[in-house]
Design an enzyme around this catalytic site. Structure first.
Site, PDB file in Angstrom:
ATOM      1  N   GLY A  48      30.141  26.781  62.698  1.00 47.37           N
ATOM      2  CA  GLY A  48      29.571  28.100  62.491  1.00 47.37           C
ATOM      3  C   GLY A  48      29.883  28.988  63.676  1.00 47.37           C
ATOM      4  N   GLN A  53      28.961  36.290  69.300  1.00 49.70           N
ATOM      5  CA  GLN A  53      29.671  35.357  70.183  1.00 49.70           C
ATOM      6  C   GLN A  53      31.065  35.872  70.541  1.00 49.70           C
ATOM      7  OE1 GLN A  53      28.609  31.794  67.519  1.00 49.70           O
ATOM      8  NE2 GLN A  53      28.762  30.891  69.548  1.00 49.70           N
ATOM      9  N   CYS A  98      26.705  24.463  71.138  1.00 51.38           N
ATOM     10  CA  CYS A  98      27.089  25.825  70.780  1.00 51.38           C
ATOM     11  C   CYS A  98      28.346  26.193  71.551  1.00 51.38           C
ATOM     12  CB  CYS A  98      25.940  26.770  71.143  1.00 51.38           C
ATOM     13  SG  CYS A  98      26.309  28.502  70.823  1.00 51.38           S
ATOM     14  N   LEU A  99      29.278  26.866  70.876  1.00 51.87           N
ATOM     15  CA  LEU A  99      30.523  27.254  71.538  1.00 51.87           C
ATOM     16  C   LEU A  99      30.259  28.222  72.695  1.00 51.87           C
ATOM     17  CD1 LEU A  99      32.733  27.734  68.343  1.00 51.87           C
ATOM     18  CD2 LEU A  99      32.714  25.769  69.897  1.00 51.87           C
ATOM     19  N   HIS A 140      20.525  28.235  63.486  1.00 48.32           N
ATOM     20  CA  HIS A 140      21.239  28.413  64.750  1.00 48.32           C
ATOM     21  C   HIS A 140      22.049  29.724  64.734  1.00 48.32           C
ATOM     22  CE1 HIS A 140      23.728  26.595  68.182  1.00 48.32           C
ATOM     23  NE2 HIS A 140      24.395  27.676  67.847  1.00 48.32           N
ATOM     24  N   GLU A 141      22.787  29.947  63.655  1.00 49.75           N
ATOM     25  CA  GLU A 141      23.661  31.133  63.605  1.00 49.75           C
ATOM     26  C   GLU A 141      22.855  32.418  63.470  1.00 49.75           C
ATOM     27  OE1 GLU A 141      26.570  30.715  64.549  1.00 49.75           O
ATOM     28  OE2 GLU A 141      26.654  28.550  64.258  1.00 49.75           O
ATOM     29  N   HIS A 144      21.584  33.633  66.701  1.00 44.43           N
ATOM     30  CA  HIS A 144      22.560  34.394  67.490  1.00 44.43           C
ATOM     31  C   HIS A 144      22.464  35.892  67.207  1.00 44.43           C
ATOM     32  CE1 HIS A 144      25.009  31.537  69.702  1.00 44.43           C
ATOM     33  NE2 HIS A 144      25.227  30.787  68.625  1.00 44.43           N
TER      34      HIS A 144
HETATM   35 NI    NI Z   1      25.965  28.807  68.620  1.00 36.71          NI
END
Ligand code: NI
Length: 176
Positions: A48, A53, A98-99, A140-141, A144
């Site tokens: 995701g 991000q 998480c990236l 999670h997304e 963000h």
């Molecule tokens: Ni993330």
């Protein structure tokens, strides 16, 4: 691969903390960004990715919880505009990464089941009743989009240990 593969912002970048604006209209720029987000997600790899991000403060998420890097795995990409969680129930604890939060994973408690709604690039509304990994991914997304990272949902002790580790790593990077 596109010429301009966008860079994923990393903690503690302040742009990850903004509250994103709704997508009002699907413009060519939105389509291009969505395509690029999918590419970045598969490239990383991740399951995701949210527009903030990549520094874009808009409510746009891409997800594919079905794919894996094995060559016979099928991709099932979803582009979600203005995704929201309209119902949640139960609790589950799972390990998240998480990236945008390099070199860290932690157990996070979230709802076990959620009902999510969004629209796609063609303007069609969607609703999904999700559990397990998929429920985690939605939560999670969508976090963000509100400037929330999974490290905000762990204990203060664990979070401060991570912050210390991260600032050491950043100092090393800058010194190198
Ligand atoms: Ni993330």
């Amino acid at each position: 691969m596109t010429a301009r593969l966008l860079k994923i912002l990393q903690f503690p970048d302040a742009r990850l903390r903004r509250r994103s604006k709704p997508v009002e209209q699907v413009t060519p720029a939105i389509r291009a960004l969505a395509a690029e987000m999918l590419e970045v997600m598969y490239d990383e790899p991740g399951i995701g990715l949210a527009a903030p991000q990549l520094g874009e403060a808009i409510r746009l998420v891409v997800m594919d919880t079905a794919w894996s890097e094995s060559p016979d795995a099928k991709r099932d990409p979803h582009v979600m505009l203005n995704p929201e969680i309209v119902a949640r129930e139960g609790r589950q604890v799972s390990s998240e990464g998480c990236l945008s939060v390099p070199d860290f994973q932690a157990e996070v408690e979230r709802a076990a089941r959620v009902v999510a709604r969004w629209t796609d690039l063609e303007g069609n509304p969607h609703e999904e009743d999700a559990s397990e990994l998929r429920a985690v991914c939605f939560q999670h997304e969508i976090d963000h989009l509100d400037g929330v990272l999974f490290i905000d949902r762990i204990s203060q002790l664990k979070r401060s240990l991570y912050k210390k580790k991260r600032s050491k790593a950043l100092k090393l990077e800058q010194g190198a």
